[in-house]
Design a protein around this motif. Structure first.
Motif, PDB file in Angstrom:
ATOM      1  N   GLY A 163      25.599 -22.271 -22.350  1.00  0.00           N
ATOM      2  CA  GLY A 163      24.898 -23.246 -21.403  1.00  0.00           C
ATOM      3  C   GLY A 163      23.546 -22.465 -21.110  1.00  0.00           C
ATOM      4  O   GLY A 163      22.641 -23.183 -20.098  1.00  0.00           O
ATOM      5  N   THR A 164      23.115 -21.380 -21.454  1.00  0.00           N
ATOM      6  CA  THR A 164      21.910 -20.893 -21.005  1.00  0.00           C
ATOM      7  C   THR A 164      21.111 -21.029 -22.489  1.00  0.00           C
ATOM      8  O   THR A 164      21.573 -20.599 -23.583  1.00  0.00           O
ATOM      9  N   THR A 165      19.679 -21.141 -22.536  1.00  0.00           N
ATOM     10  CA  THR A 165      18.785 -21.329 -23.392  1.00  0.00           C
ATOM     11  C   THR A 165      18.097 -20.019 -23.738  1.00  0.00           C
ATOM     12  O   THR A 165      17.471 -19.210 -22.819  1.00  0.00           O
ATOM     13  N   TRP A 166      18.962 -19.139 -24.647  1.00  0.00           N
ATOM     14  CA  TRP A 166      18.294 -17.641 -24.787  1.00  0.00           C
ATOM     15  C   TRP A 166      17.411 -17.810 -25.879  1.00  0.00           C
ATOM     16  O   TRP A 166      17.320 -18.081 -27.075  1.00  0.00           O
ATOM     17  N   LYS A 167      15.887 -17.062 -25.461  1.00  0.00           N
ATOM     18  CA  LYS A 167      14.830 -17.113 -26.183  1.00  0.00           C
ATOM     19  C   LYS A 167      14.676 -15.958 -26.876  1.00  0.00           C
ATOM     20  O   LYS A 167      14.830 -14.839 -26.304  1.00  0.00           O
ATOM     21  N   ALA A 184       4.404 -15.973 -33.717  1.00  0.00           N
ATOM     22  CA  ALA A 184       5.710 -16.616 -33.737  1.00  0.00           C
ATOM     23  C   ALA A 184       6.628 -16.392 -32.410  1.00  0.00           C
ATOM     24  O   ALA A 184       7.597 -16.654 -32.216  1.00  0.00           O
ATOM     25  N   GLU A 185       5.639 -15.913 -31.405  1.00  0.00           N
ATOM     26  CA  GLU A 185       6.253 -15.617 -30.042  1.00  0.00           C
ATOM     27  C   GLU A 185       6.806 -16.914 -29.468  1.00  0.00           C
ATOM     28  O   GLU A 185       5.930 -18.049 -29.611  1.00  0.00           O
ATOM     29  N   ASP A 186       7.866 -16.950 -28.735  1.00  0.00           N
ATOM     30  CA  ASP A 186       8.323 -18.001 -28.115  1.00  0.00           C
ATOM     31  C   ASP A 186       8.758 -19.367 -28.859  1.00  0.00           C
ATOM     32  O   ASP A 186       8.760 -20.328 -28.437  1.00  0.00           O
ATOM     33  N   LYS A 187       9.035 -18.792 -30.052  1.00  0.00           N
ATOM     34  CA  LYS A 187       9.316 -20.067 -31.123  1.00  0.00           C
ATOM     35  C   LYS A 187      11.030 -20.324 -31.509  1.00  0.00           C
ATOM     36  O   LYS A 187      11.341 -21.392 -31.643  1.00  0.00           O
ATOM     37  N   ALA A 188      11.657 -19.358 -31.220  1.00  0.00           N
ATOM     38  CA  ALA A 188      13.157 -19.272 -31.705  1.00  0.00           C
ATOM     39  C   ALA A 188      13.824 -19.227 -30.491  1.00  0.00           C
ATOM     40  O   ALA A 188      13.604 -18.350 -29.434  1.00  0.00           O
ATOM     41  N   HIS A 189      15.020 -20.005 -30.464  1.00  0.00           N
ATOM     42  CA  HIS A 189      15.893 -19.769 -29.243  1.00  0.00           C
ATOM     43  C   HIS A 189      17.191 -20.436 -29.634  1.00  0.00           C
ATOM     44  O   HIS A 189      17.330 -21.387 -30.706  1.00  0.00           O
ATOM     45  N   LEU A 190      18.327 -20.472 -29.077  1.00  0.00           N
ATOM     46  CA  LEU A 190      19.523 -20.951 -29.104  1.00  0.00           C
ATOM     47  C   LEU A 190      20.549 -20.960 -27.812  1.00  0.00           C
ATOM     48  O   LEU A 190      20.141 -20.346 -26.890  1.00  0.00           O
ATOM     49  N   SER A 201      16.303 -23.347 -32.056  1.00  0.00           N
ATOM     50  CA  SER A 201      15.036 -23.335 -33.139  1.00  0.00           C
ATOM     51  C   SER A 201      15.337 -22.090 -33.957  1.00  0.00           C
ATOM     52  O   SER A 201      15.540 -21.194 -33.004  1.00  0.00           O
ATOM     53  N   LEU A 202      15.103 -21.994 -35.104  1.00  0.00           N
ATOM     54  CA  LEU A 202      15.013 -20.782 -35.756  1.00  0.00           C
ATOM     55  C   LEU A 202      13.613 -20.014 -35.672  1.00  0.00           C
ATOM     56  O   LEU A 202      13.450 -18.874 -36.214  1.00  0.00           O
ATOM     57  N   GLY A 203      12.725 -20.867 -35.258  1.00  0.00           N
ATOM     58  CA  GLY A 203      11.164 -20.278 -35.121  1.00  0.00           C
ATOM     59  C   GLY A 203      10.479 -21.508 -35.572  1.00  0.00           C
ATOM     60  O   GLY A 203       9.345 -21.359 -35.468  1.00  0.00           O
ATOM     61  N   CYS A 204      10.991 -22.170 -36.532  1.00  0.00           N
ATOM     62  CA  CYS A 204      10.205 -23.397 -37.376  1.00  0.00           C
ATOM     63  C   CYS A 204      11.065 -24.673 -37.219  1.00  0.00           C
ATOM     64  O   CYS A 204      10.658 -25.666 -36.659  1.00  0.00           O
ATOM     65  N   ASN A 205      12.194 -24.324 -37.767  1.00  0.00           N
ATOM     66  CA  ASN A 205      13.258 -25.523 -38.091  1.00  0.00           C
ATOM     67  C   ASN A 205      14.122 -25.710 -36.939  1.00  0.00           C
ATOM     68  O   ASN A 205      14.625 -24.445 -36.513  1.00  0.00           O
ATOM     69  N   SER A 206      14.421 -26.691 -36.306  1.00  0.00           N
ATOM     70  CA  SER A 206      15.734 -26.864 -35.430  1.00  0.00           C
ATOM     71  C   SER A 206      16.849 -26.774 -35.961  1.00  0.00           C
ATOM     72  O   SER A 206      17.011 -27.075 -37.453  1.00  0.00           O
ATOM     73  N   PHE A 207      17.738 -26.478 -35.735  1.00  0.00           N
ATOM     74  CA  PHE A 207      19.301 -26.231 -35.988  1.00  0.00           C
ATOM     75  C   PHE A 207      20.524 -26.492 -35.199  1.00  0.00           C
ATOM     76  O   PHE A 207      20.351 -26.742 -34.162  1.00  0.00           O
ATOM     77  N   HIS A 208      21.681 -26.770 -35.713  1.00  0.00           N
ATOM     78  CA  HIS A 208      22.779 -27.004 -34.785  1.00  0.00           C
ATOM     79  C   HIS A 208      24.225 -26.552 -35.843  1.00  0.00           C
ATOM     80  O   HIS A 208      23.999 -26.456 -37.122  1.00  0.00           O
ATOM     81  N   GLY A 209      25.316 -26.295 -35.272  1.00  0.00           N
ATOM     82  CA  GLY A 209      26.432 -25.706 -36.005  1.00  0.00           C
ATOM     83  C   GLY A 209      27.599 -25.463 -35.218  1.00  0.00           C
ATOM     84  O   GLY A 209      27.337 -25.779 -33.858  1.00  0.00           O
ATOM     85  N   GLU A 210      28.458 -24.518 -35.509  1.00  0.00           N
ATOM     86  CA  GLU A 210      29.513 -24.250 -34.741  1.00  0.00           C
ATOM     87  C   GLU A 210      29.664 -22.858 -34.339  1.00  0.00           C
ATOM     88  O   GLU A 210      28.948 -21.927 -35.238  1.00  0.00           O
ATOM     89  N   ALA A 211      29.968 -22.440 -33.255  1.00  0.00           N
ATOM     90  CA  ALA A 211      30.043 -20.766 -32.969  1.00  0.00           C
ATOM     91  C   ALA A 211      31.137 -20.587 -31.948  1.00  0.00           C
ATOM     92  O   ALA A 211      31.179 -21.131 -31.005  1.00  0.00           O
ATOM     93  N   THR A 212      32.039 -19.793 -32.527  1.00  0.00           N
ATOM     94  CA  THR A 212      33.489 -19.309 -31.816  1.00  0.00           C
ATOM     95  C   THR A 212      33.231 -18.031 -31.371  1.00  0.00           C
ATOM     96  O   THR A 212      32.846 -17.360 -31.948  1.00  0.00           O
ATOM     97  N   VAL A 213      33.449 -18.043 -30.004  1.00  0.00           N
ATOM     98  CA  VAL A 213      33.251 -16.780 -29.124  1.00  0.00           C
ATOM     99  C   VAL A 213      34.737 -16.205 -28.859  1.00  0.00           C
ATOM    100  O   VAL A 213      35.714 -16.939 -28.433  1.00  0.00           O
ATOM    101  N   SER A 214      34.888 -15.053 -29.191  1.00  0.00           N
ATOM    102  CA  SER A 214      36.161 -14.392 -29.101  1.00  0.00           C
ATOM    103  C   SER A 214      35.863 -12.978 -28.682  1.00  0.00           C
ATOM    104  O   SER A 214      35.501 -12.244 -29.343  1.00  0.00           O
ATOM    105  N   GLY A 215      36.395 -12.551 -27.478  1.00  0.00           N
ATOM    106  CA  GLY A 215      35.991 -11.022 -26.806  1.00  0.00           C
ATOM    107  C   GLY A 215      34.748 -10.838 -26.795  1.00  0.00           C
ATOM    108  O   GLY A 215      33.788 -11.614 -26.099  1.00  0.00           O
ATOM    109  N   ALA A 270      17.501 -11.183 -26.850  1.00  0.00           N
ATOM    110  CA  ALA A 270      16.968 -12.751 -26.475  1.00  0.00           C
ATOM    111  C   ALA A 270      17.079 -12.547 -24.817  1.00  0.00           C
ATOM    112  O   ALA A 270      17.950 -11.557 -24.398  1.00  0.00           O
ATOM    113  N   SER A 271      16.366 -13.245 -24.334  1.00  0.00           N
ATOM    114  CA  SER A 271      16.487 -13.487 -22.932  1.00  0.00           C
ATOM    115  C   SER A 271      16.621 -14.784 -22.357  1.00  0.00           C
ATOM    116  O   SER A 271      16.115 -15.592 -22.787  1.00  0.00           O
TER     117      SER A 271
END
Length: 277
Positions: A163-167, A184-190, A201-215, A270-271
């Protein structure tokens, strides 16, 4: 005889009054200094203090992302100078903070970050005068050295992983940390969702996908992204970020700073934005 007893009682009462005045103290965080005044130590421990800026010889410099200080109640301090972590002795007495010699890690840093670290290390030592403004999670701490140099810090609550936007603020390759490509500062975040999704954003293009958190790991599935062509620095950043967001990665959170490290040692830092922003 009655008059003599009356004088003895008055004298005893006066002696008790003088003794009480000379030994006044306050329980809790404050204590007397022996001069009749009561000292109350500032509540600096147990707080994550983000370094906002450093002013040396009248020149103010903004702190690198992730620079912070934590003071414990056992007489120690730890944190990050901007790139490298440190530990030191730190004693709080009233409005005075006394910082002893520190020990730092030896990671290679960008030249401007290294200059900040050196200046921060020199200023955050010896006797400092502390002043706190605000309350709760919205406080500002100013530490002033004997020569007038100052460190300004702000308190912040921790950020959750999801739920946090990590820059993205920096890149890592093995034991070497580097800043983002110029331009390219302030361009990428997830942003990681509680439903196992990831987007940003990867820095230029936006993206989406799956990410599984475990431990302590996050496993990224194949990412779908737009296919725009962007200036060189942004594409360079995009390639570096993509190299990290593949398969199984190790993550760590230090308050409002996230680190991601892939199996080959490539990683990113990232922060989270300041609370309330």
């Amino acid at each position: 005889m009655a008059m003599y007893k009356q004088r003895m009682a008055v004298s005893a009462l006066a002696l008790l009054t003088l003794t009480a005045c000379g030994t006044e103290s306050v329980s809790g965080s404050g204590s007397g200094d022996g001069s009749g005044t009561v000292r109350t130590d500032l509540a600096l421990s147990g707080v994550h203090w983000n370094v906002s800026s450093l002013t040396v010889d009248g020149k103010k410099t903004a702190a690198p992302a992730g620079a912070h200080v934590e003071i414990d109640s056992e007489g120690g301090a730890s944190g990050n100078l901007g790139c490298n972590r440190f530990t030191a002795d730190a004693r709080v007495e009233g409005e005075k903070v006394t910082v002893g010699p520190d020990t730092t890690t030896g990671m290679a840093c960008e030249e401007d970050v290294q200059r900040f670290e050196q200046a921060m290390g020199r200023t955050f030592s010896g006797e400092l005068v502390a002043a706190v403004a605000g309350k709760g999670d919205d406080r500002t701490l100013t530490l002033t050295a004997a020569g007038g140099d100052t460190i300004v810090l702000t308190s912040q609550p921790p950020a959750p992983l999801t739920g946090t936007t990590w820059k993205v603020t920096g890149l890592v390759s093995g034991s070497t940390a580097s800043s983002l490509p110029a331009g390219a500062e302030d361009k990428a975040h997830l942003t990681l969702g509680k439903d196992g999704s990831v987007e940003g954003s990867l820095g230029c293009n936006s993206f989406h996908g799956e990410a599984t958190v475990s431990g302590s790991t996050i496993t990224f599935g194949p990412l779908a992204s737009t296919r725009k062509m962007c200036p060189g620095p942004e594409m360079e950043l995009e390639r570096a970020v993509l190299a990290v967001l593949q398969g199984k990665t190790t993550y760590g959170i230090q308050h409002r700073t996230l680190s991601l490290t892939a199996a080959d040692g490539k990683g990113l830092g990232a922060s989270a934005p300041a609370a309330g922003k």
